[in-house]
Write a protein that holds these residues in place. Sequence first.
Motif, PDB file in Angstrom:
ATOM      1  N   UNK A 144      -7.847  -7.546  -4.511  1.00 35.95           N
ATOM      2  CA  UNK A 144      -7.152  -8.769  -4.095  1.00 35.95           C
ATOM      3  C   UNK A 144      -6.409  -9.396  -5.257  1.00 35.95           C
ATOM      4  N   UNK A 145      -5.185  -9.867  -4.975  1.00 33.53           N
ATOM      5  CA  UNK A 145      -4.456 -10.722  -5.921  1.00 33.53           C
ATOM      6  C   UNK A 145      -4.279 -12.079  -5.252  1.00 33.53           C
ATOM      7  N   UNK A 146      -4.587 -13.142  -6.002  1.00 31.47           N
ATOM      8  CA  UNK A 146      -4.453 -14.511  -5.493  1.00 31.47           C
ATOM      9  C   UNK A 146      -3.210 -15.136  -6.127  1.00 31.47           C
ATOM     10  N   UNK A 147      -2.294 -15.620  -5.290  1.00 28.27           N
ATOM     11  CA  UNK A 147      -1.050 -16.214  -5.772  1.00 28.27           C
ATOM     12  C   UNK A 147      -0.973 -17.658  -5.286  1.00 28.27           C
ATOM     13  N   UNK A 148      -1.096 -18.594  -6.236  1.00 26.86           N
ATOM     14  CA  UNK A 148      -1.026 -20.025  -5.904  1.00 26.86           C
ATOM     15  C   UNK A 148      -0.763 -20.777  -7.192  1.00 26.86           C
ATOM     16  N   UNK A 149       0.089 -21.801  -7.127  1.00 30.00           N
ATOM     17  CA  UNK A 149       0.356 -22.563  -8.354  1.00 30.00           C
ATOM     18  C   UNK A 149      -0.770 -23.537  -8.690  1.00 30.00           C
ATOM     19  N   UNK A 150      -1.734 -23.686  -7.795  1.00 29.70           N
ATOM     20  CA  UNK A 150      -2.876 -24.572  -8.045  1.00 29.70           C
ATOM     21  C   UNK A 150      -4.078 -23.769  -8.545  1.00 29.70           C
ATOM     22  N   UNK A 151      -4.510 -24.078  -9.752  1.00 30.92           N
ATOM     23  CA  UNK A 151      -5.680 -23.440 -10.344  1.00 30.92           C
ATOM     24  C   UNK A 151      -6.923 -23.695  -9.485  1.00 30.92           C
ATOM     25  N   UNK A 152      -7.017 -24.891  -8.919  1.00 27.61           N
ATOM     26  CA  UNK A 152      -8.160 -25.274  -8.079  1.00 27.61           C
ATOM     27  C   UNK A 152      -8.238 -24.348  -6.864  1.00 27.61           C
ATOM     28  N   UNK A 153      -7.100 -24.125  -6.204  1.00 25.70           N
ATOM     29  CA  UNK A 153      -7.070 -23.256  -5.023  1.00 25.70           C
ATOM     30  C   UNK A 153      -7.390 -21.816  -5.415  1.00 25.70           C
ATOM     31  N   UNK A 154      -6.807 -21.336  -6.517  1.00 26.56           N
ATOM     32  CA  UNK A 154      -7.092 -19.958  -6.957  1.00 26.56           C
ATOM     33  C   UNK A 154      -8.592 -19.775  -7.172  1.00 26.56           C
ATOM     34  N   UNK A 155      -9.224 -20.734  -7.862  1.00 25.82           N
ATOM     35  CA  UNK A 155     -10.671 -20.649  -8.120  1.00 25.82           C
ATOM     36  C   UNK A 155     -11.472 -20.710  -6.830  1.00 25.82           C
ATOM     37  N   UNK A 156     -11.030 -21.556  -5.909  1.00 25.88           N
ATOM     38  CA  UNK A 156     -11.738 -21.715  -4.643  1.00 25.88           C
ATOM     39  C   UNK A 156     -11.702 -20.428  -3.815  1.00 25.88           C
ATOM     40  N   UNK A 157     -10.544 -19.804  -3.769  1.00 25.35           N
ATOM     41  CA  UNK A 157     -10.415 -18.541  -3.032  1.00 25.35           C
ATOM     42  C   UNK A 157     -11.290 -17.476  -3.702  1.00 25.35           C
ATOM     43  N   UNK A 158     -11.222 -17.415  -5.024  1.00 21.16           N
ATOM     44  CA  UNK A 158     -12.009 -16.411  -5.756  1.00 21.16           C
ATOM     45  C   UNK A 158     -13.510 -16.583  -5.497  1.00 21.16           C
ATOM     46  N   UNK A 159     -13.978 -17.824  -5.530  1.00 25.50           N
ATOM     47  CA  UNK A 159     -15.404 -18.094  -5.251  1.00 25.50           C
ATOM     48  C   UNK A 159     -15.783 -17.688  -3.833  1.00 25.50           C
ATOM     49  N   UNK A 160     -14.883 -17.898  -2.896  1.00 28.03           N
ATOM     50  CA  UNK A 160     -15.155 -17.560  -1.491  1.00 28.03           C
ATOM     51  C   UNK A 160     -15.297 -16.056  -1.271  1.00 28.03           C
ATOM     52  N   UNK A 161     -14.733 -15.268  -2.166  1.00 31.36           N
ATOM     53  CA  UNK A 161     -14.757 -13.809  -2.010  1.00 31.36           C
ATOM     54  C   UNK A 161     -16.082 -13.189  -2.459  1.00 31.36           C
ATOM     55  N   UNK A 162     -16.898 -13.962  -3.175  1.00 34.78           N
ATOM     56  CA  UNK A 162     -18.175 -13.433  -3.643  1.00 34.78           C
ATOM     57  C   UNK A 162     -19.012 -12.998  -2.444  1.00 34.78           C
ATOM     58  N   UNK A 163     -19.579 -11.812  -2.533  1.00 32.85           N
ATOM     59  CA  UNK A 163     -20.393 -11.308  -1.436  1.00 32.85           C
ATOM     60  C   UNK A 163     -19.596 -10.509  -0.414  1.00 32.85           C
ATOM     61  N   UNK A 164     -18.255 -10.548  -0.505  1.00 36.39           N
ATOM     62  CA  UNK A 164     -17.434  -9.726   0.389  1.00 36.39           C
ATOM     63  C   UNK A 164     -17.075  -8.448  -0.358  1.00 36.39           C
ATOM     64  N   UNK A 165     -16.614  -7.461   0.353  1.00 40.14           N
ATOM     65  CA  UNK A 165     -16.213  -6.196  -0.276  1.00 40.14           C
ATOM     66  C   UNK A 165     -14.789  -6.319  -0.830  1.00 40.14           C
ATOM     67  N   UNK A 166     -14.586  -7.356  -1.659  1.00 43.47           N
ATOM     68  CA  UNK A 166     -13.261  -7.642  -2.211  1.00 43.47           C
ATOM     69  C   UNK A 166     -13.409  -7.950  -3.692  1.00 43.47           C
ATOM     70  N   UNK A 167     -12.579  -7.301  -4.513  1.00 46.42           N
ATOM     71  CA  UNK A 167     -12.582  -7.557  -5.948  1.00 46.42           C
ATOM     72  C   UNK A 167     -11.259  -8.226  -6.314  1.00 46.42           C
ATOM     73  N   UNK A 168     -11.333  -9.376  -6.992  1.00 47.96           N
ATOM     74  CA  UNK A 168     -10.115 -10.055  -7.434  1.00 47.96           C
ATOM     75  C   UNK A 168      -9.624  -9.343  -8.698  1.00 47.96           C
ATOM     76  N   UNK A 169      -8.440  -8.724  -8.613  1.00 46.79           N
ATOM     77  CA  UNK A 169      -7.900  -7.963  -9.744  1.00 46.79           C
ATOM     78  C   UNK A 169      -6.829  -8.723 -10.514  1.00 46.79           C
ATOM     79  N   UNK A 170      -6.259  -9.778  -9.900  1.00 49.88           N
ATOM     80  CA  UNK A 170      -5.214 -10.548 -10.574  1.00 49.88           C
ATOM     81  C   UNK A 170      -5.043 -11.899  -9.898  1.00 49.88           C
ATOM     82  N   UNK A 171      -4.595 -12.875 -10.697  1.00 49.27           N
ATOM     83  CA  UNK A 171      -4.204 -14.173 -10.141  1.00 49.27           C
ATOM     84  C   UNK A 171      -2.848 -14.531 -10.751  1.00 49.27           C
TER      85      UNK A 171
END
Length: 130
Positions: free
Chosen positions: A4-31
């Motif tokens: 997964x790559x997260x694209x958002x100009x808000x650091x808060x939103x990027x972090x929130x999405x990344x935290x939500x992915x924990x426990x899913x079969x998704x690895x954040x590879x870039x923001x």
Amino acid sequence: MAKLMIVDDSNIIRNRIERSMEGMQIEVVATASNGEEAVELFMQHRPDLITMDLTMPKVDGLECIKRIRALSSDVSILVVSALSDRQTGLRALQYGARGFICKPFTEEQLILAFTKLLQNHQRMKQTGKG
């Protein structure tokens, strides 16, 4: 595991999405914080999934979706935006996004959207259709 790559100009939103992915079969590879950076990072990391904000500096989300889809037809893009007007959402889908959720969103909404996106992505990979 999906990348997964997260694209958002808000650091808060990027972090929130990344935290939500924990426990899913998704690895954040870039923001990325803007569309220009997103296209560069996409070429480096080739993620399977992308969350895309629409309102960003340099290159906006719609243009970024167009550029990334031109590079790869099998990436699955989920638009995460405060722009909830129907026209923009439809345009994002026409350009190749595969889902749309509005900010503010709950973690449940995000996980549900990702579950659908992942299922569709895996189905497309199996059938070879982008």
